[in-house]
Design a protein around this motif. Structure first.
Motif, PDB file in Angstrom:
ATOM      1  N   MET A 123       0.915  -1.434  -0.265  1.00  0.00           N
ATOM      2  CA  MET A 123       0.043   0.025  -0.234  1.00  0.00           C
ATOM      3  C   MET A 123       1.018   1.150  -0.094  1.00  0.00           C
ATOM      4  N   GLY A 124       0.088   2.464  -0.139  1.00  0.00           N
ATOM      5  CA  GLY A 124       1.557   3.584  -0.004  1.00  0.00           C
ATOM      6  C   GLY A 124       0.117   4.810  -0.654  1.00  0.00           C
ATOM      7  N   TYR A 169      -4.953   0.217  -6.970  1.00  0.00           N
ATOM      8  CA  TYR A 169      -6.146  -0.068  -7.274  1.00  0.00           C
ATOM      9  C   TYR A 169      -6.247   1.478  -6.353  1.00  0.00           C
ATOM     10  N   GLN A 170      -7.320   2.002  -5.993  1.00  0.00           N
ATOM     11  CA  GLN A 170      -7.239   3.329  -5.618  1.00  0.00           C
ATOM     12  C   GLN A 170      -8.783   3.953  -4.119  1.00  0.00           C
ATOM     13  N   PRO A 171      -8.455   2.712  -3.668  1.00  0.00           N
ATOM     14  CA  PRO A 171     -10.657   2.720  -2.770  1.00  0.00           C
ATOM     15  C   PRO A 171     -10.153   4.340  -2.067  1.00  0.00           C
ATOM     16  N   GLN A 199      -3.124  -4.150  -6.617  1.00  0.00           N
ATOM     17  CA  GLN A 199      -3.905  -5.087  -6.559  1.00  0.00           C
ATOM     18  C   GLN A 199      -4.041  -7.353  -6.158  1.00  0.00           C
ATOM     19  N   ALA A 200      -2.896  -7.253  -6.173  1.00  0.00           N
ATOM     20  CA  ALA A 200      -2.665  -8.927  -6.333  1.00  0.00           C
ATOM     21  C   ALA A 200      -2.235  -8.766  -4.600  1.00  0.00           C
ATOM     22  N   SER A 201      -1.946  -7.897  -3.728  1.00  0.00           N
ATOM     23  CA  SER A 201      -1.419  -7.812  -2.395  1.00  0.00           C
ATOM     24  C   SER A 201      -3.609  -7.981  -1.880  1.00  0.00           C
ATOM     25  N   LEU A 202      -3.750  -7.003  -2.675  1.00  0.00           N
ATOM     26  CA  LEU A 202      -5.677  -6.997  -1.916  1.00  0.00           C
ATOM     27  C   LEU A 202      -6.029  -8.130  -2.235  1.00  0.00           C
ATOM     28  N   LYS A 203      -5.943  -8.752  -3.269  1.00  0.00           N
ATOM     29  CA  LYS A 203      -6.985 -10.545  -3.539  1.00  0.00           C
ATOM     30  C   LYS A 203      -5.823 -11.445  -2.205  1.00  0.00           C
ATOM     31  N   LEU A 204      -4.068 -11.240  -2.267  1.00  0.00           N
ATOM     32  CA  LEU A 204      -3.779 -12.606  -1.491  1.00  0.00           C
ATOM     33  C   LEU A 204      -3.538 -12.105  -0.404  1.00  0.00           C
ATOM     34  N   LYS A 205      -3.934 -10.766   0.514  1.00  0.00           N
ATOM     35  CA  LYS A 205      -3.403 -10.617   1.678  1.00  0.00           C
ATOM     36  C   LYS A 205      -5.066  -9.808   2.400  1.00  0.00           C
ATOM     37  N   LEU A 222      -5.032  -8.953   6.382  1.00  0.00           N
ATOM     38  CA  LEU A 222      -4.505  -7.899   6.608  1.00  0.00           C
ATOM     39  C   LEU A 222      -4.949  -6.878   5.982  1.00  0.00           C
ATOM     40  N   LEU A 223      -4.327  -6.455   4.905  1.00  0.00           N
ATOM     41  CA  LEU A 223      -5.231  -5.189   4.262  1.00  0.00           C
ATOM     42  C   LEU A 223      -7.204  -4.481   4.528  1.00  0.00           C
ATOM     43  N   GLN A 224      -7.510  -5.381   3.997  1.00  0.00           N
ATOM     44  CA  GLN A 224      -9.043  -4.915   4.837  1.00  0.00           C
ATOM     45  C   GLN A 224      -9.177  -4.752   5.840  1.00  0.00           C
TER      46      GLN A 224
END
Ligand code: PRT
Ligand code: MG
Length: 214
Positions: A68-69, A85-87, A191-197, A200-202
């Motif tokens: 993330m950043g 991804y820019q939520p 985008q890949a991190s959001l799926k795999l992690k 943790l990220l949500q």
């Protein structure tokens, strides 16, 4: 153990991100302004910060070197946003992108007569789109810093730059003649991190969203 890496730039973005991090229960172990470390741990063993140049933040996140950043809309537009991804608009580091000229340059008249003007900017994409949308032909000159100098020494007729208080323009006898767009910083996620992690990220994304002060 899965880890989360967050890319931040020093200065205003870091300062204004601290309260958002706190809302997510994350406290940096060091201040990057004082430390020369580029990787900073936090109170949470699975979360670390990497300190990058503001314009490099999207690149670290795009390639997954950071999950993330936080980056300014200016930087995100120039980067293009691929792989990001820019939520959330975090409503921090607010300013505006503007066109500015020397006090003695009649911008309205130049626009009126369809003059081809020279424009210096670090934000070439934003500048190109802005003048194209006005149907103006301009010569764009890429600079990496201190754009305010360019009109003073005859390098350009106008600049496209960020304005916050207006103090820098005033100090250099420049005037803002057009506002291009409002700017603030966004949370960006690989985008890949959001799926795999996601687990943790949500929660971090939700805590940031809940802490935004519009
Ligand atoms: O310094 P570096 O080249 O590493 O990158 P940077 O200058 O882009 O980083 P930084 O940390 O200065 O800015 C990070 C982000 O903060 C930017 O991408 C913007 O989204 C946002 N931001 C908010 C600003 C400003 N306000 C701002 N005022 N970025 C830059 N400025 C500069 C502006 O370019 C001008 O030189 O401040 C000067 C004008 O300020 P005033 O208050 O005199 O109008
Ligand atoms: Mg700077």
């Amino acid at each position: 153990m899965s880890t989360v890496t967050l890319a931040l730039s020093k200065g205003r973005i870091f300062e204004e991100t601290l309260p958002l991090l706190a809302a997510a229960g994350i406290v940096p172990q060091e201040n990057p302004e004082e430390s020369r470390k580029l990787i900073i741990g936090t109170n949470r063993p699975e979360v670390r910060l990497v300190i990058v140049r503001a314009s490099d933040t999207p690149t670290y996140v795009q390639y997954g070197a950071a999950d993330m950043g936080i980056a300014g809309k200016d930087v995100l537009i120039e980067h293009g946003g691929a792989g990001l991804y820019q939520p959330i608009d975090l409503a921090i580091a607010k300013c505006r992108m503007s066109v500015a000229v020397r006090e003695d340059f009649d911008y309205a008249a130049a626009v009126q007569r369809g003059a081809r003007i020279k424009v210096a900017s670090k934000y070439i994409k934003i500048a190109r789109e802005h003048f194209a949308s006005k149907g103006m032909h301009v010569d764009l000159i890429k600079l990496y810093g201190s754009m305010e100098l360019a009109p003073l020494v005859g390098l350009a007729d106008a600049i496209v730059d960020l304005v916050s208080t207006g103090g820098t323009l005033r100090a250099n006898k420049l005037v803002e003649v057009e506002q291009v767009m409002p700017i603030s910083s966004r949370l960006i996620v690989n985008q890949a991190s959001l799926k795999l992690k996601r687990e943790l990220l949500q929660p971090v994304i939700e805590a940031f969203a809940g802490a935004v002060k519009p």
